[in-house]
Write a protein that holds these residues in place. Structure first.
Motif, PDB file in Angstrom:
ATOM      1  N   UNK A 149      -6.626 124.102  54.094  1.00 28.99           N
ATOM      2  CA  UNK A 149      -7.949 123.669  53.787  1.00 28.99           C
ATOM      3  C   UNK A 149      -8.121 122.978  52.401  1.00 28.99           C
ATOM      4  N   UNK A 150      -7.328 123.369  51.485  1.00 35.77           N
ATOM      5  CA  UNK A 150      -7.222 122.754  50.117  1.00 35.77           C
ATOM      6  C   UNK A 150      -5.919 122.862  49.558  1.00 35.77           C
ATOM      7  N   UNK A 151      -5.493 122.566  48.248  1.00 30.43           N
ATOM      8  CA  UNK A 151      -4.524 122.406  47.828  1.00 30.43           C
ATOM      9  C   UNK A 151      -3.958 123.723  47.142  1.00 30.43           C
ATOM     10  N   UNK A 152      -4.650 124.918  47.149  1.00 28.53           N
ATOM     11  CA  UNK A 152      -4.256 125.916  46.404  1.00 28.53           C
ATOM     12  C   UNK A 152      -2.989 126.672  47.129  1.00 28.53           C
ATOM     13  N   UNK A 153      -2.929 126.283  48.426  1.00 31.97           N
ATOM     14  CA  UNK A 153      -1.939 127.153  49.277  1.00 31.97           C
ATOM     15  C   UNK A 153      -0.474 126.620  49.127  1.00 31.97           C
ATOM     16  N   UNK A 199      -2.578 113.155  22.800  1.00 28.60           N
ATOM     17  CA  UNK A 199      -1.918 113.670  21.628  1.00 28.60           C
ATOM     18  C   UNK A 199      -0.820 114.422  21.995  1.00 28.60           C
ATOM     19  N   UNK A 200      -0.940 115.319  23.342  1.00 26.00           N
ATOM     20  CA  UNK A 200       0.285 116.133  23.782  1.00 26.00           C
ATOM     21  C   UNK A 200       1.449 115.274  24.293  1.00 26.00           C
ATOM     22  N   UNK A 201       1.363 114.157  24.558  1.00 23.43           N
ATOM     23  CA  UNK A 201       2.431 113.296  25.076  1.00 23.43           C
ATOM     24  C   UNK A 201       2.440 112.942  26.451  1.00 23.43           C
ATOM     25  N   UNK A 202       1.216 112.863  27.293  1.00 20.07           N
ATOM     26  CA  UNK A 202       1.131 112.405  28.495  1.00 20.07           C
ATOM     27  C   UNK A 202       1.647 110.741  28.589  1.00 20.07           C
ATOM     28  N   UNK A 203       2.100 110.250  29.623  1.00 21.45           N
ATOM     29  CA  UNK A 203       2.502 108.596  29.782  1.00 21.45           C
ATOM     30  C   UNK A 203       1.113 108.055  30.635  1.00 21.45           C
ATOM     31  N   UNK A 204       0.316 108.975  31.055  1.00 21.66           N
ATOM     32  CA  UNK A 204      -0.652 108.458  32.092  1.00 21.66           C
ATOM     33  C   UNK A 204      -1.585 109.589  32.283  1.00 21.66           C
ATOM     34  N   UNK A 205      -2.813 108.900  32.686  1.00 15.77           N
ATOM     35  CA  UNK A 205      -3.853 110.068  33.032  1.00 15.77           C
ATOM     36  C   UNK A 205      -4.489 109.677  34.315  1.00 15.77           C
ATOM     37  N   UNK A 206      -4.498 110.396  35.389  1.00 17.60           N
ATOM     38  CA  UNK A 206      -5.682 110.292  36.698  1.00 17.60           C
ATOM     39  C   UNK A 206      -6.949 110.740  36.293  1.00 17.60           C
ATOM     40  N   UNK A 207      -7.820 109.936  36.441  1.00 18.14           N
ATOM     41  CA  UNK A 207      -9.216 110.264  36.538  1.00 18.14           C
ATOM     42  C   UNK A 207      -9.909 110.250  37.914  1.00 18.14           C
ATOM     43  N   UNK A 208     -10.120 111.220  38.352  1.00 16.97           N
ATOM     44  CA  UNK A 208     -10.562 111.532  39.804  1.00 16.97           C
ATOM     45  C   UNK A 208     -12.207 111.906  39.891  1.00 16.97           C
ATOM     46  N   UNK A 209     -12.880 111.015  40.570  1.00 16.32           N
ATOM     47  CA  UNK A 209     -14.280 111.318  40.744  1.00 16.32           C
ATOM     48  C   UNK A 209     -14.880 111.467  39.620  1.00 16.32           C
ATOM     49  N   UNK A 248     -10.794 124.015  42.889  1.00 16.18           N
ATOM     50  CA  UNK A 248     -11.729 124.030  43.743  1.00 16.18           C
ATOM     51  C   UNK A 248     -12.803 125.215  43.926  1.00 16.18           C
ATOM     52  N   UNK A 249     -12.238 126.595  43.600  1.00 17.40           N
ATOM     53  CA  UNK A 249     -12.994 127.752  43.723  1.00 17.40           C
ATOM     54  C   UNK A 249     -13.849 127.789  42.495  1.00 17.40           C
ATOM     55  N   UNK A 250     -13.499 127.227  41.491  1.00 18.18           N
ATOM     56  CA  UNK A 250     -14.298 127.454  40.188  1.00 18.18           C
ATOM     57  C   UNK A 250     -15.198 126.274  39.996  1.00 18.18           C
ATOM     58  N   UNK A 251     -14.851 125.111  40.691  1.00 21.28           N
ATOM     59  CA  UNK A 251     -15.880 123.876  40.763  1.00 21.28           C
ATOM     60  C   UNK A 251     -16.790 124.211  41.788  1.00 21.28           C
ATOM     61  N   UNK A 252     -16.446 124.779  42.772  1.00 23.77           N
ATOM     62  CA  UNK A 252     -17.414 124.900  43.767  1.00 23.77           C
ATOM     63  C   UNK A 252     -17.460 123.958  44.701  1.00 23.77           C
ATOM     64  N   UNK A 253     -16.713 122.813  44.851  1.00 27.58           N
ATOM     65  CA  UNK A 253     -16.832 121.777  45.698  1.00 27.58           C
ATOM     66  C   UNK A 253     -16.227 120.366  45.180  1.00 27.58           C
ATOM     67  N   UNK A 265      -1.366 113.394  33.215  1.00 28.15           N
ATOM     68  CA  UNK A 265      -2.422 114.094  33.160  1.00 28.15           C
ATOM     69  C   UNK A 265      -3.246 114.119  34.329  1.00 28.15           C
ATOM     70  N   UNK A 266      -4.164 114.772  34.642  1.00 29.68           N
ATOM     71  CA  UNK A 266      -5.289 114.723  35.765  1.00 29.68           C
ATOM     72  C   UNK A 266      -6.355 115.416  35.294  1.00 29.68           C
ATOM     73  N   UNK A 267      -7.665 114.536  35.074  1.00 31.67           N
ATOM     74  CA  UNK A 267      -8.784 114.993  34.634  1.00 31.67           C
ATOM     75  C   UNK A 267      -9.802 114.722  35.621  1.00 31.67           C
ATOM     76  N   UNK A 268     -11.368 115.223  35.461  1.00 32.56           N
ATOM     77  CA  UNK A 268     -12.216 115.110  36.117  1.00 32.56           C
ATOM     78  C   UNK A 268     -12.381 115.955  37.533  1.00 32.56           C
ATOM     79  N   UNK A 269     -12.359 115.576  38.654  1.00 37.55           N
ATOM     80  CA  UNK A 269     -12.316 116.535  39.752  1.00 37.55           C
ATOM     81  C   UNK A 269     -10.903 117.027  40.083  1.00 37.55           C
ATOM     82  N   UNK A 270     -10.511 118.373  39.686  1.00 37.64           N
ATOM     83  CA  UNK A 270      -9.245 118.863  39.626  1.00 37.64           C
ATOM     84  C   UNK A 270      -8.924 119.628  40.969  1.00 37.64           C
ATOM     85  N   UNK A 271      -8.669 119.354  42.023  1.00 35.57           N
ATOM     86  CA  UNK A 271      -8.726 120.035  43.069  1.00 35.57           C
ATOM     87  C   UNK A 271      -8.168 121.632  43.210  1.00 35.57           C
ATOM     88  N   UNK A 272      -7.094 121.808  42.418  1.00 38.40           N
ATOM     89  CA  UNK A 272      -6.589 123.181  42.329  1.00 38.40           C
ATOM     90  C   UNK A 272      -7.627 124.060  41.912  1.00 38.40           C
TER      91      UNK A 272
END
Ligand code: KIV
Length: 281
Positions: A56-60, A175-185, A147-152, A138-145
Motif C-alpha cells: 500500500x505504500x513504500x514503508x514495507x 551544504x551537506x554535499x548532495x548533487x541534486x534534489x527531488x522536489x515532490x508535490x 506517510x504515517x506522519x504526514x497523514x496522506x 536529496x528528496x524534499x516536499x512530499x516524502x512518502x516514507x
C-alpha cells in the motif's frame, strides 16, 4: 558507446539550463528500454513497493528488495546514471549503518548514486555517505516514507512556515554535499524559487516547470497500471490496454484452436514419426 551520465553531467546541465530527465525502472527489460530513450537518470525508486510488489505504500520496502531490483536495473543500463532509493529505516539507525547501506547499493547493486528522503534531520548521515565517496540525491516536499506522519499524499510547502522550512532544508542539503534534489508535490512557484536559490539541480515531480529537471514513475507515464493517476502525471500511452487486449486475443485463440498454427509449430519428417516407413528397402 554513448557517454555515461555522471554527477558532473548533472552540474553542467544546471549551468547550461538544459533540462534533466529522470524516470523510474525496477527491472532489466524496462531499464534497457528507458536507457535507450536517452534519459539522463534511472531511479530505482522505492515506489517499487507499490508498483512491483503490491504494497500500500513504500514503508514495507527493505534493503534486500532495493538490492534485488537495483542489480536487475544496473544490468540493463549503459548510459544513464542509476540512482537507488535508500528505503525506509535504512538511514535512521546510526551513521555507520547508513553508510553501510548506501555502500551496498553501490557495491552490490552497481548504482552510481543513492537518494534519501528528508531535510536537516538527516544531514549527518548525508555528510558521512558523501564522505565515503557516494553521490547523494536529496528528496524534499512530499516524502512518502513519512506517510504515517504526514497523514496522506498532500502538497507540501503551502504555508509560510512550511515554505521557509523547505528552503532551509534545501540549502542545508546542498551544504551537506548532495548533487541534486527531488522536489515532490511542492507548489510550482516555491519549487522555482528553491531552484534559483540552490547551486545543484532540482528534479520535480508535481513541482511545476521551474525545476531543472523532471521525474515520473515509468508505469504512470506509459499507462501500464489501470486506474486513477495523480494530477501531476501526464500519460503518454495506454500500454495497459494494449497488454490486456493482446492477452485476451491469446486466450481466445488458444481456446478456439487458432493458436498455435503451422507457422508457430515445428514440423518433423513423416519418416521420423513412423520409423518403419523409413527403414523399408
Ligand atoms: O520512489 C520513487 O519513485 C520516487 C520518485 C517518485 C521521485 O521517489
Amino acid at each position: 558507446m554513448a557517454k555515461k551520465v555522471t554527477v558532473t553531467t548533472f552540474q553542467e546541465m544546471k549551468e547550461t539550463a538544459e533540462k534533466i530527465t529522470m524516470l523510474t525502472a525496477y527491472d532489466y527489460t524496462m531499464a534497457k528500454i528507458v536507457d535507450g530513450s536517452e534519459v539522463e537518470a534511472i531511479l530505482v525508486g522505492d515506489s517499487l513497493g507499490m508498483v512491483m510488489l503490491g504494497y500500500p505504500d513504500t514503508t514495507g520496502v527493505t534493503m534486500e528488495d532495493m538490492l534485488h531490483h537495483t542489480k536487475a536495473v544496473s544490468r540493463g543500463v549503459t548510459r544513464a546514471m542509476v540512482i537507488a532509493d535508500m528505503p525506509f529505516l535504512s538511514y535512521h539507525l546510526g551513521i555507520p549503518q547508513s553508510v553501510k547501506n548506501a555502500g551496498r547499493l553501490i557495491q552490490e547493486g552497481h548504482a552510481q548514486a543513492v537518494k534519501m528522503e528528508g531535510g536537516q534531520e538527516i544531514i549527518p548521515d548525508i555528510r558521512a555517505i558523501v564522505r565515503a565517496g557516494i553521490p547523494v540525491m536529496g528528496h524534499l516536499g512530499l516524502t512518502p516514507q513519512s506517510i504515517h506522519t504526514i497523514g496522506g499524499y498532500f502538497i507540501q510547502g503551502k504555508s509560510k512556515e512550511q515554505a521557509e522550512k523547505l528552503i532551509a532544508d534545501a540549502l542545508a542539503l546542498v551544504e551537506a554535499g548532495v548533487f541534486g534534489i527531488v522536489l515532490e508535490c511542492v507548489p510550482a512557484e516555491l519549487a522555482a524559487m528553491i531552484t534559483k536559490k540552490v547551486t545543484v539541480p532540482t528534479i520535480g515531480i508535481g513541482a511545476g516547470a521551474g525545476c531543472d529537471g523532471q521525474v515520473l514513475v515509468i508505469h504512470d507515464l506509459i499507462g501500464m497500471l489501470q486506474g486513477k493517476v495523480a494530477k501531476f502525471v501526464k500519460q503518454y500511452g495506454q500500454i495497459g490496454h494494449f497488454m490486456e487486449e493482446a492477452i485476451s486475443r491469446y486466450v481466445q485463440e488458444v481456446k478456439n484452436g487458432v493458436f498455435p498454427d503451422a507457422e508457430h509449430s515445428y514440423p518433423i519428417e513423416n519418416a521420423a514419426l513412423n520409423p518403419a516407413n523409413g527403414e523399408q528397402k
